[in-house]
Scaffold this motif. Structure first.
Motif, PDB file in Angstrom:
ATOM      1  N   ASN A   4     -26.671   2.227 -56.786  1.00 58.67           N
ATOM      2  CA  ASN A   4     -25.243   2.080 -57.057  1.00 58.67           C
ATOM      3  C   ASN A   4     -24.887   2.847 -58.312  1.00 58.67           C
ATOM      4  N   VAL A   5     -23.835   3.637 -58.228  1.00 57.86           N
ATOM      5  CA  VAL A   5     -23.349   4.408 -59.375  1.00 57.86           C
ATOM      6  C   VAL A   5     -21.935   3.957 -59.696  1.00 57.86           C
ATOM      7  N   LEU A   6     -21.721   3.577 -60.951  1.00 57.27           N
ATOM      8  CA  LEU A   6     -20.394   3.194 -61.430  1.00 57.27           C
ATOM      9  C   LEU A   6     -19.917   4.227 -62.436  1.00 57.27           C
ATOM     10  N   THR A   7     -18.813   4.889 -62.126  1.00 56.77           N
ATOM     11  CA  THR A   7     -18.216   5.867 -63.034  1.00 56.77           C
ATOM     12  C   THR A   7     -16.822   5.394 -63.431  1.00 56.77           C
ATOM     13  N   VAL A   8     -16.596   5.273 -64.727  1.00 59.96           N
ATOM     14  CA  VAL A   8     -15.300   4.826 -65.235  1.00 59.96           C
ATOM     15  C   VAL A   8     -14.519   6.034 -65.752  1.00 59.96           C
ATOM     16  N   LEU A   9     -13.292   6.177 -65.256  1.00 57.58           N
ATOM     17  CA  LEU A   9     -12.418   7.264 -65.666  1.00 57.58           C
ATOM     18  C   LEU A   9     -11.321   6.740 -66.582  1.00 57.58           C
ATOM     19  N   TYR A  10     -10.915   7.579 -67.515  1.00 56.36           N
ATOM     20  CA  TYR A  10      -9.727   7.264 -68.318  1.00 56.36           C
ATOM     21  C   TYR A  10      -8.985   8.574 -68.578  1.00 56.36           C
ATOM     22  N   ASN A  11      -7.739   8.597 -68.154  1.00 60.28           N
ATOM     23  CA  ASN A  11      -6.896   9.787 -68.332  1.00 60.28           C
ATOM     24  C   ASN A  11      -7.582  11.025 -67.754  1.00 60.28           C
ATOM     25  N   CYS A  12      -8.119  10.872 -66.564  1.00 57.67           N
ATOM     26  CA  CYS A  12      -8.894  11.945 -65.943  1.00 57.67           C
ATOM     27  C   CYS A  12      -8.754  11.877 -64.429  1.00 57.67           C
ATOM     28  N   ALA A  13      -8.440  13.005 -63.808  1.00 57.78           N
ATOM     29  CA  ALA A  13      -8.406  13.079 -62.348  1.00 57.78           C
ATOM     30  C   ALA A  13      -9.831  13.110 -61.795  1.00 57.78           C
ATOM     31  N   SER A  15     -10.986  15.125 -59.632  1.00 57.29           N
ATOM     32  CA  SER A  15     -11.415  16.524 -59.550  1.00 57.29           C
ATOM     33  C   SER A  15     -11.765  17.112 -60.910  1.00 57.29           C
ATOM     34  N   ASP A  16     -11.318  16.477 -61.989  1.00 52.84           N
ATOM     35  CA  ASP A  16     -11.592  16.987 -63.337  1.00 52.84           C
ATOM     36  C   ASP A  16     -12.822  16.346 -63.976  1.00 52.84           C
ATOM     37  N   SER A  17     -13.386  15.341 -63.350  1.00 53.41           N
ATOM     38  CA  SER A  17     -14.538  14.648 -63.925  1.00 53.41           C
ATOM     39  C   SER A  17     -15.816  15.456 -63.716  1.00 53.41           C
ATOM     40  N   GLU A  18     -16.444  15.873 -64.813  1.00 54.52           N
ATOM     41  CA  GLU A  18     -17.712  16.604 -64.715  1.00 54.52           C
ATOM     42  C   GLU A  18     -18.775  15.748 -64.036  1.00 54.52           C
ATOM     43  N   THR A  19     -18.747  14.457 -64.306  1.00 52.93           N
ATOM     44  CA  THR A  19     -19.719  13.552 -63.693  1.00 52.93           C
ATOM     45  C   THR A  19     -19.596  13.560 -62.185  1.00 52.93           C
ATOM     46  N   LEU A  44      -2.044   6.033 -62.553  1.00 53.32           N
ATOM     47  CA  LEU A  44      -2.720   5.985 -61.265  1.00 53.32           C
ATOM     48  C   LEU A  44      -3.150   7.386 -60.830  1.00 53.32           C
ATOM     49  N   LEU A  45      -4.213   7.458 -60.058  1.00 52.95           N
ATOM     50  CA  LEU A  45      -4.683   8.731 -59.531  1.00 52.95           C
ATOM     51  C   LEU A  45      -3.731   9.230 -58.453  1.00 52.95           C
ATOM     52  N   LYS A  46      -3.663  10.542 -58.279  1.00 57.34           N
ATOM     53  CA  LYS A  46      -2.806  11.122 -57.254  1.00 57.34           C
ATOM     54  C   LYS A  46      -3.474  11.009 -55.884  1.00 57.34           C
ATOM     55  N   GLU A  47      -2.659  10.782 -54.872  1.00 63.91           N
ATOM     56  CA  GLU A  47      -3.178  10.550 -53.520  1.00 63.91           C
ATOM     57  C   GLU A  47      -3.991  11.727 -52.998  1.00 63.91           C
ATOM     58  N   GLN A  48      -3.536  12.953 -53.254  1.00 69.63           N
ATOM     59  CA  GLN A  48      -4.263  14.121 -52.762  1.00 69.63           C
ATOM     60  C   GLN A  48      -5.612  14.248 -53.447  1.00 69.63           C
ATOM     61  N   ASP A  49      -5.663  13.922 -54.733  1.00 72.79           N
ATOM     62  CA  ASP A  49      -6.917  13.928 -55.489  1.00 72.79           C
ATOM     63  C   ASP A  49      -7.897  12.930 -54.887  1.00 72.79           C
ATOM     64  N   ILE A  50      -7.406  11.751 -54.550  1.00 74.09           N
ATOM     65  CA  ILE A  50      -8.237  10.710 -53.940  1.00 74.09           C
ATOM     66  C   ILE A  50      -8.749  11.168 -52.565  1.00 74.09           C
ATOM     67  N   LYS A  51      -7.841  11.686 -51.748  1.00 74.81           N
ATOM     68  CA  LYS A  51      -8.212  12.134 -50.399  1.00 74.81           C
ATOM     69  C   LYS A  51      -9.284  13.211 -50.458  1.00 74.81           C
ATOM     70  N   LEU A  54     -12.745  11.705 -51.601  1.00 70.89           N
ATOM     71  CA  LEU A  54     -13.352  10.870 -50.565  1.00 70.89           C
ATOM     72  C   LEU A  54     -13.946  11.730 -49.454  1.00 70.89           C
ATOM     73  N   GLU A  55     -13.272  12.809 -49.104  1.00 72.81           N
ATOM     74  CA  GLU A  55     -13.795  13.711 -48.073  1.00 72.81           C
ATOM     75  C   GLU A  55     -15.061  14.409 -48.549  1.00 72.81           C
ATOM     76  N   LEU A  56     -15.050  14.892 -49.797  1.00 75.42           N
ATOM     77  CA  LEU A  56     -16.221  15.585 -50.337  1.00 75.42           C
ATOM     78  C   LEU A  56     -17.429  14.660 -50.416  1.00 75.42           C
ATOM     79  N   SER A  57     -17.212  13.436 -50.874  1.00 71.16           N
ATOM     80  CA  SER A  57     -18.330  12.507 -51.007  1.00 71.16           C
ATOM     81  C   SER A  57     -18.834  12.056 -49.634  1.00 71.16           C
ATOM     82  N   GLN A  58     -17.933  11.895 -48.681  1.00 72.72           N
ATOM     83  CA  GLN A  58     -18.358  11.522 -47.326  1.00 72.72           C
ATOM     84  C   GLN A  58     -19.188  12.632 -46.698  1.00 72.72           C
ATOM     85  N   ASN A  59     -18.789  13.889 -46.907  1.00 68.78           N
ATOM     86  CA  ASN A  59     -19.561  15.023 -46.391  1.00 68.78           C
ATOM     87  C   ASN A  59     -20.963  15.065 -46.999  1.00 68.78           C
TER      88      ASN A  59
END
Length: 305
Positions: A4-13, A15-19, A44-51, A54-59
């Motif tokens: 399990n990996v937990l990544t916490v974001l703050y003021n970051c999209a 797509s911009d997270s190096e992690t 809140l994160l933008k819907e397109q960023d989320i979509k 999720l697609e990249l990680s699922q692939n």
């Protein structure tokens, strides 16, 4: 192996997270990776960023769940929530700005008999200077790659893989892993305080393997830090002073005086100084009051229902 990996974001999209970007480049052979992303605000994160993520990680074969709470909650409470809730062999915490090797998860898989598996940490500000893991008392004395004893070592939260066995021993003895009196800075120091204070965990072995590059506040001049960052560091230093004292109750007057010295040295405003005084009186970080609903659900996920 389930990690399990937990990544916490703050003021970051996303797509911009190096992690998050570097995790997508890792070798996941023989590993079932469950990604938890917690957006801690302030927006809140933008819907397109989320979509897209999720697609990249699922692939990549990564199950991903995204949670959003813009209250900027205490990190220790977020960590404890998921440590207590989910099944895994190893639990890995990341900040949003870590850059890991492609072999990061294979290093865990092939060394699963260790209680902790962590990379050598190099600050992005000085990429040729290893700063963690290090000696528990003398941070300038770094631990070289290879096996180490948990009794005399510490490292940062980000990139550290904690085994289920280690976590279960801490929970059995203390009923928590991260000290929720701490919120942001020094949550990792307190984790290793707890490990060292617990005979069943202090005797265990860890392994330093691989490298990770990470933004380190300690490599930034105090004059370059914002007032908010200086106050957060002051909270952490004050709480460490209190909870490493033999008898915190009789130290209140000394701690109040120490807070005044910190105000002068760290150039804190009157408003920040008053907040620091409140921390001395309550003996916890101001954000320790906010809690997470035990039944909180992800806002978005690529996990099939």
């Amino acid at each position: 192996m389930r990690i399990n990996v937990l990544t916490v974001l703050y003021n970051c999209a996303l797509s911009d997270s190096e992690t998050l970007r570097s995790i997508l480049q890792t070798n996941l052979e023989s590993i079932k990776l469950n990604m938890i992303v917690w957006n801690n605000g302030p927006n809140l994160l933008k819907e397109q960023d989320i979509k897209n993520y999720l697609e990249l990680s699922q692939n990549k074969g990564i199950t991903t769940s995204i949670y959003q709470d813009v209250r900027n909650l205490s990190l220790s409470k977020i960590y404890n929530h998921f440590i207590n809730k989910l099944d895994y062999d190893f639990f890995v915490i990341f900040d949003q700005d870590s850059n890991i090797d492609c072999s990061f998860f294979q290093n865990i898989y092939h060394n699963s008999h260790y209680a902790i598996v962590c990379p050598a940490i190099f600050p992005k500000q000085k990429i040729d200077k290893q700063c963690f893991p290090s000696d528990f008392e003398q941070r300038e004395q770094v631990t070289p790659s290879g096996e180490f004893n948990l009794s005399n070592t510490r490292t940062i939260n980000s990139g550290t893989a904690l085994s289920k066995d280690l976590i279960d021993k801490l929970l059995d003895n203390h009923h928590y892993v991260f000290d929720e009196k701490f919120a942001f800075y020094h949550t990792d120091h307190r984790l290793f305080d707890l490990i060292h204070a617990t005979p069943q965990t202090a005797m265990l072995k860890g392994l330093c393997i691989g490298k990770m590059y990470h933004d380190m506040t300690c490599e930034i001049s105090y004059n370059e830090l914002s007032e908010r960052a200086r106050l957060e560091i002051a909270y952490a230093k004050m709480l460490m002073r209190m909870y490493r004292a033999r008898n915190p109750k009789i130290e209140v007057l000394r701690n109040l005086f120490y807070a005044y010295k910190m105000k002068k040295k760290d150039k804190l405003s009157i408003k920040s100084f008053l907040k620091l005084l409140k921390c001395v009186i309550t003996k916890e970080h101001p954000r320790s009051y906010a809690s997470i609903n035990k039944n909180v659900k992800p806002i978005n996920s690529n996990v099939s229902s």
